[in-house]
Motif scaffolding. Structure first.
Motif, PDB file in Angstrom:
ATOM      1  N   ARG A  79       0.704  -1.122  -0.029  1.00 53.65           N
ATOM      2  CA  ARG A  79      -0.150  -0.025   0.008  1.00 53.65           C
ATOM      3  C   ARG A  79       0.991   1.215   0.111  1.00 53.65           C
ATOM      4  NH1 ARG A  79      -3.017  -2.689   4.213  1.00 53.65           N
ATOM      5  NH2 ARG A  79      -4.660  -3.982   3.369  1.00 53.65           N
ATOM      6  N   TYR A  80       1.989   1.215   0.727  1.00 55.30           N
ATOM      7  CA  TYR A  80       2.987   2.470   0.891  1.00 55.30           C
ATOM      8  C   TYR A  80       3.415   2.817  -0.569  1.00 55.30           C
ATOM      9  CZ  TYR A  80       3.145   3.447   5.844  1.00 55.30           C
ATOM     10  OH  TYR A  80       2.650   3.711   7.046  1.00 55.30           O
ATOM     11  N   LEU A  81       3.871   1.576  -1.083  1.00 58.48           N
ATOM     12  CA  LEU A  81       4.253   1.661  -2.758  1.00 58.48           C
ATOM     13  C   LEU A  81       3.477   1.799  -3.453  1.00 58.48           C
ATOM     14  CD1 LEU A  81       7.010  -1.352  -2.439  1.00 58.48           C
ATOM     15  CD2 LEU A  81       7.239   1.040  -1.885  1.00 58.48           C
ATOM     16  N   MET A  82       2.169   1.423  -3.493  1.00 58.93           N
ATOM     17  CA  MET A  82       1.186   1.995  -4.419  1.00 58.93           C
ATOM     18  C   MET A  82       0.900   3.232  -4.513  1.00 58.93           C
ATOM     19  SD  MET A  82       0.300  -0.454  -6.586  1.00 58.93           S
ATOM     20  CE  MET A  82       0.275  -2.538  -6.689  1.00 58.93           C
ATOM     21  N   SER A  83       0.796   3.738  -3.225  1.00 60.71           N
ATOM     22  CA  SER A  83       0.444   5.300  -2.953  1.00 60.71           C
ATOM     23  C   SER A  83       1.691   6.093  -3.527  1.00 60.71           C
ATOM     24  CB  SER A  83       0.264   5.569  -1.472  1.00 60.71           C
ATOM     25  OG  SER A  83      -0.895   4.815  -1.064  1.00 60.71           O
ATOM     26  N   ALA A  84       2.814   5.709  -3.341  1.00 55.48           N
ATOM     27  CA  ALA A  84       4.084   6.307  -3.747  1.00 55.48           C
ATOM     28  C   ALA A  84       3.961   6.446  -5.282  1.00 55.48           C
ATOM     29  CB  ALA A  84       5.189   5.841  -3.499  1.00 55.48           C
ATOM     30  N   CYS A  85       3.684   5.160  -5.860  1.00 58.03           N
ATOM     31  CA  CYS A  85       3.588   5.182  -7.317  1.00 58.03           C
ATOM     32  C   CYS A  85       2.260   6.046  -7.949  1.00 58.03           C
ATOM     33  CB  CYS A  85       3.309   3.855  -7.800  1.00 58.03           C
ATOM     34  SG  CYS A  85       3.533   3.698  -9.633  1.00 58.03           S
ATOM     35  N   PHE A  86       1.279   6.259  -7.139  1.00 58.62           N
ATOM     36  CA  PHE A  86       0.299   7.077  -7.693  1.00 58.62           C
ATOM     37  C   PHE A  86       0.924   8.512  -7.924  1.00 58.62           C
ATOM     38  CE2 PHE A  86      -2.848  10.288  -6.245  1.00 58.62           C
ATOM     39  CZ  PHE A  86      -3.694  10.149  -7.479  1.00 58.62           C
ATOM     40  N   TRP A  87       1.427   9.105  -6.628  1.00 59.89           N
ATOM     41  CA  TRP A  87       1.868  10.410  -6.373  1.00 59.89           C
ATOM     42  C   TRP A  87       3.091  10.683  -7.446  1.00 59.89           C
ATOM     43  CZ3 TRP A  87      -1.314  13.332  -4.504  1.00 59.89           C
ATOM     44  CH2 TRP A  87      -2.104  12.782  -3.316  1.00 59.89           C
ATOM     45  N   LEU A  88       3.887   9.505  -7.714  1.00 63.46           N
ATOM     46  CA  LEU A  88       4.882   9.675  -8.678  1.00 63.46           C
ATOM     47  C   LEU A  88       4.382  10.130 -10.187  1.00 63.46           C
ATOM     48  CD1 LEU A  88       7.921   9.507  -9.652  1.00 63.46           C
ATOM     49  CD2 LEU A  88       7.512   6.876  -9.901  1.00 63.46           C
ATOM     50  N   LEU A  89       3.391   9.409 -10.488  1.00 70.50           N
ATOM     51  CA  LEU A  89       2.876   9.663 -11.857  1.00 70.50           C
ATOM     52  C   LEU A  89       2.253  11.098 -11.700  1.00 70.50           C
ATOM     53  CD1 LEU A  89       1.039   6.240 -12.532  1.00 70.50           C
ATOM     54  CD2 LEU A  89       3.293   7.252 -13.572  1.00 70.50           C
ATOM     55  N   LEU A  90       1.366  11.411 -10.655  1.00 67.11           N
ATOM     56  CA  LEU A  90       0.839  12.598 -10.767  1.00 67.11           C
ATOM     57  C   LEU A  90       1.908  13.744 -10.769  1.00 67.11           C
ATOM     58  CD1 LEU A  90      -1.894  14.379 -10.700  1.00 67.11           C
ATOM     59  CD2 LEU A  90      -1.790  14.262  -8.137  1.00 67.11           C
ATOM     60  N   GLY A  91       3.058  13.632  -9.850  1.00 69.26           N
ATOM     61  CA  GLY A  91       4.071  14.713  -9.752  1.00 69.26           C
ATOM     62  C   GLY A  91       4.719  14.839 -10.767  1.00 69.26           C
ATOM     63  N   SER A  92       4.943  13.718 -11.717  1.00 72.48           N
ATOM     64  CA  SER A  92       5.972  13.944 -12.772  1.00 72.48           C
ATOM     65  C   SER A  92       4.842  14.424 -13.949  1.00 72.48           C
ATOM     66  CB  SER A  92       6.373  12.477 -13.058  1.00 72.48           C
ATOM     67  OG  SER A  92       5.342  11.556 -13.293  1.00 72.48           O
ATOM     68  N   ALA A  93       3.770  14.045 -13.945  1.00 71.74           N
ATOM     69  CA  ALA A  93       2.788  14.957 -14.630  1.00 71.74           C
ATOM     70  C   ALA A  93       2.724  16.333 -14.604  1.00 71.74           C
ATOM     71  CB  ALA A  93       1.518  14.226 -14.801  1.00 71.74           C
ATOM     72  N   PHE A  94       2.630  16.876 -13.546  1.00 73.12           N
ATOM     73  CA  PHE A  94       2.824  18.244 -12.989  1.00 73.12           C
ATOM     74  C   PHE A  94       4.225  18.787 -13.692  1.00 73.12           C
ATOM     75  CE2 PHE A  94      -0.512  18.092  -9.617  1.00 73.12           C
ATOM     76  CZ  PHE A  94      -1.400  18.574 -10.332  1.00 73.12           C
ATOM     77  N   GLY A  95       5.302  17.750 -13.505  1.00 77.63           N
ATOM     78  CA  GLY A  95       6.600  18.377 -13.894  1.00 77.63           C
ATOM     79  C   GLY A  95       6.714  18.499 -15.220  1.00 77.63           C
ATOM     80  N   LEU A  96       6.188  17.515 -16.141  1.00 78.34           N
ATOM     81  CA  LEU A  96       6.181  17.715 -17.294  1.00 78.34           C
ATOM     82  C   LEU A  96       5.295  18.909 -17.830  1.00 78.34           C
ATOM     83  CD1 LEU A  96       7.466  15.787 -19.577  1.00 78.34           C
ATOM     84  CD2 LEU A  96       5.278  14.759 -19.790  1.00 78.34           C
ATOM     85  N   LEU A  97       4.161  19.251 -17.071  1.00 80.69           N
ATOM     86  CA  LEU A  97       3.596  20.579 -17.679  1.00 80.69           C
ATOM     87  C   LEU A  97       4.545  21.760 -17.319  1.00 80.69           C
ATOM     88  CD1 LEU A  97       1.004  22.001 -18.449  1.00 80.69           C
ATOM     89  CD2 LEU A  97       0.094  21.698 -16.197  1.00 80.69           C
ATOM     90  N   VAL A  98       5.221  21.645 -16.013  1.00 86.51           N
ATOM     91  CA  VAL A  98       6.198  22.880 -15.882  1.00 86.51           C
ATOM     92  C   VAL A  98       7.081  22.819 -16.917  1.00 86.51           C
ATOM     93  CG1 VAL A  98       7.886  23.609 -14.508  1.00 86.51           C
ATOM     94  CG2 VAL A  98       5.792  22.739 -13.331  1.00 86.51           C
ATOM     95  N   ALA A  99       7.748  21.659 -17.430  1.00 83.45           N
ATOM     96  CA  ALA A  99       8.764  21.925 -18.581  1.00 83.45           C
ATOM     97  C   ALA A  99       8.240  22.542 -19.907  1.00 83.45           C
ATOM     98  CB  ALA A  99       9.309  20.330 -18.464  1.00 83.45           C
ATOM     99  N   PHE A 100       6.991  21.906 -20.434  1.00 81.91           N
ATOM    100  CA  PHE A 100       6.433  22.325 -21.217  1.00 81.91           C
ATOM    101  C   PHE A 100       5.981  23.966 -21.127  1.00 81.91           C
ATOM    102  CE2 PHE A 100       4.074  18.198 -22.734  1.00 81.91           C
ATOM    103  CZ  PHE A 100       5.339  17.877 -23.079  1.00 81.91           C
ATOM    104  N   LYS A 101       5.582  24.435 -19.952  1.00 83.38           N
ATOM    105  CA  LYS A 101       5.355  25.885 -19.927  1.00 83.38           C
ATOM    106  C   LYS A 101       6.490  26.652 -20.101  1.00 83.38           C
ATOM    107  CE  LYS A 101       1.218  26.024 -16.775  1.00 83.38           C
ATOM    108  NZ  LYS A 101       0.551  27.047 -17.332  1.00 83.38           N
ATOM    109  N   LEU A 102       7.728  26.175 -19.552  1.00 79.64           N
ATOM    110  CA  LEU A 102       9.002  26.646 -19.728  1.00 79.64           C
ATOM    111  C   LEU A 102       9.332  26.924 -21.393  1.00 79.64           C
ATOM    112  CD1 LEU A 102      11.217  25.250 -16.920  1.00 79.64           C
ATOM    113  CD2 LEU A 102      10.276  27.761 -17.298  1.00 79.64           C
ATOM    114  N   VAL A 103       8.884  26.051 -22.049  1.00 84.25           N
ATOM    115  CA  VAL A 103       8.790  26.175 -23.595  1.00 84.25           C
ATOM    116  C   VAL A 103       7.839  26.833 -24.006  1.00 84.25           C
ATOM    117  CG1 VAL A 103       9.081  24.756 -25.913  1.00 84.25           C
ATOM    118  CG2 VAL A 103       9.967  23.849 -23.573  1.00 84.25           C
ATOM    119  N   ASP A 104       6.736  26.951 -23.636  1.00 87.35           N
ATOM    120  CA  ASP A 104       5.353  27.605 -24.119  1.00 87.35           C
ATOM    121  C   ASP A 104       4.933  28.237 -23.092  1.00 87.35           C
ATOM    122  OD1 ASP A 104       3.195  28.820 -25.320  1.00 87.35           O
ATOM    123  OD2 ASP A 104       2.468  26.912 -25.868  1.00 87.35           O
TER     124      ASP A 104
END
Length: 532
Positions: A79-104
């Motif tokens: 459960r700890y690892l599944m929760s961590a994985c969920f946050w990893l996907l959401l957090g890295s999606a936000f990070g990717l959006l940040v990277a795109f915003k720096l380009v556009d």
């Protein structure tokens, strides 16, 4: 809108009709790298995962090792690892959006919740406390129980299982509440790594205290005379982060120079006294376990532990050299930053010497390559940090994108790679289910290529950015100078996000399920009891 940004990113990476600095990359470098790395990672993962050379963790057979484990404990860790994985996907999606915003910069500006000033703090806090914190703590519970030689058919008492589940619920509630508040505009502004407002940190702090008590209880019930070095690192991390959070959110120190001093203290001790001890503590157990040999030197581990505690706690203000902070405090932080070479390389050298002569074992394991990268990154990132603390280096690199590259190198190449190595190496021993080997190979190569592209682009671009400032060039000129490197940052981010999807699928395949039903708690045979 997002689709148009992806297309724009591709065009920028291609260098087609790219004005100014983007044109220096020539024809199609970004697209070639992105497609080439994806294809290479898929091919290599398939090649290493097929046929007679299927990679397996080094040590006892997975199925037998897990046969006597308490399925309730396996589900708790999962459960700890599944929760961590969920946050990893959401957090890295936000990070990717940040990277795109720096380009556009115009991307999704119609939504206040998705502006850069809200998405970037959400990304940072999610990947720190949502992903890294939960992943390391989850594996830490398993490592403490095993290194204490507790009988794995019942490593936790009923109330301890309840405390572990309650801590997880509180932690998730704190991260979720903090993110929602951030996206709605409630941010602890200007305070790096403590952007959550204090109501969101309260549940996380309570969870940390519960976990500290739980780990202490496990160590107190150990079936061996001494506490293995992993236990020291893991318990100290939980104690220190409680202290750091209280210090960071103390109201009397949230203004003026004192706020900057505490900010430096909080930034570095959140990383150095929580994530680092957890990652290093896990490695002191995982590496010898997977290699089926003792750690090279237990004494080096003890040296690394105590010098880490002495040196790391006072280095945070090196982030504010050449500011209004008292000179003696700046000097102290620089001196101890350089002294950090001792604990870092005591452990890094210990790990590398343990791996000496084990090239074949590393080549035939799907988890050890993550450990190798994480160990090397630990030593290199720490040397990089010590060098950055020097005043004459800060004159050029301070407040540039170089620092962004360094931070990601430390938290991703070091902490996350060691966490993945521990998960792939140990979780099958707890659940009896292994991940698809080819998928693990794809995950490894995508993540490695992504972080290397990211770090190199940020560090090279950041150095040029700082040099432009030293030369007296305008800020906007330095922004234009960074433009192509921000494109490469986004390319690296795409590869890393793709690797996280692979990890999510692999983690799901390792979940407790049919195995726990076949070997229920009542029918556990006791195989593996006391096996450390």
């Amino acid at each position: 809108m997002i689709a148009s940004t992806v297309i724009a990113l591709g065009v920028s990476a291609l260098g087609v009709n790219a004005p100014g600095p983007l044109a220096i990359f020539g024809l199609a470098p970004g697209a070639t790298v992105l497609i080439g790395v994806l294809a290479f990672a898929c091919w290599l993962g398939w090649r290493l995962g097929g046929g007679a050379n299927t990679k397996i963790p080094v040590g006892i057979p997975i199925f037998v090792a897990a046969a006597g484990n308490d399925p309730r404990f396996a589900k708790l860790v999962s459960r700890y690892l599944m929760s961590a994985c969920f946050w990893l996907l959401l957090g890295s999606a936000f990070g990717l959006l940040v990277a795109f915003k720096l380009v556009d910069p115009e991307l999704l500006t119609d939504s206040s919740a998705l502006t850069f000033g809200r998405v970037r703090p959400a990304h940072t806090m999610i990947v720190l406390f949502g992903w890294a914190g939960l992943a390391l703590v989850g594996m830490g519970l398993y490592v403490v129980a095993k290194s204490a030689w507790l009988p794995m058919h019942q490593p936790l008492q009923r109330w301890e299982l309840g405390a572990g589940n309650l801590a997880l619920a509180l932690w998730n509630a704190g991260v979720a509440g903090g993110v929602l508040l951030l996206l709605s505009g409630h941010v602890n502004a200007g305070r790096e790594y403590r952007m959550f407002v204090w109501p969101a940190m309260v549940p996380i702090a309570i969870a940390v205290l519960l976990l500290a008590v739980l780990v202490y209880r496990l160590l107190a019930r150990r079936q061996v005379k001494g506490v293995y070095i992993s236990g020291w690192f893991i318990l100290s991390a939980l104690v220190w982060i409680a202290v750091v959070v209280v210090m960071g959110y103390q109201p009397r120190w949230t203004s003026g120079v004192a706020d900057r001093v505490i900010d430096g203290y909080y930034i570095h001790n959140a990383v150095g006294m929580f994530f680092t001890p957890l990652a290093v503590g896990l490695t002191y157990y995982v590496l010898p376990k997977l290699l089926n040999k003792p750690i090279y030197s237990y004494a080096l581990g003890v040296l690394g532990f105590f010098t880490h505690i002495v040196f790391y706690t006072v280095i945070g203000t090196h982030h504010y050299v050449h500011t209004a902070i008292p000179q003696w405090l700046e000097t102290t932080s620089v001196v101890f930053s350089v002294a950090m070479i001792v604990p870092v390389w005591a452990s890094t050298g210990n790990f590398l010497l343990t791996m000496k002569g084990e090239r074949l074992a590393i080549a035939h394991s799907y988890s050890l390559p993550f450990i190798v990268v994480g160990v090397i990154a630990y030593g290199v990132a720490s040397l990089q940090g010590s060098a950055e603390s020097l005043p004459w280096v800060q004159e050029t690199l301070h407040l540039t994108h170089y620092t962004v590259g360094h931070a990601h190198f430390a938290m991703y190449a070091f902490v996350s790679f060691l966490a993945w190595g521990a998960i792939y190496g140990l979780l099958p021993r707890l659940t009896g289910r292994e991940p698809p080997v080819a998928l693990v190979g794809v995950h490894f190569w995508l993540a490695l290529a992504g972080i290397l592209i990211y770090v190199l682009s940020m560090c090279i671009g950041g150095e040029q950015q700082g040099a432009a400032w030293v030369q007296g060039k305008s800020f906007m000129e330095s922004v234009r100078l960074m433009s192509p490197y921000l494109v490469w940052r986004a390319v690296g981010g795409v590869l890393m996000f793709a690797s996280h999807i692979c990890f999510a699928v692999a983690l799901w395949r390792m979940r407790p399920g049919a195995f726990s039903m076949a070997f229920g708690h009542q029918g556990a045979s006791g195989l593996g009891q006391g096996e450390a």
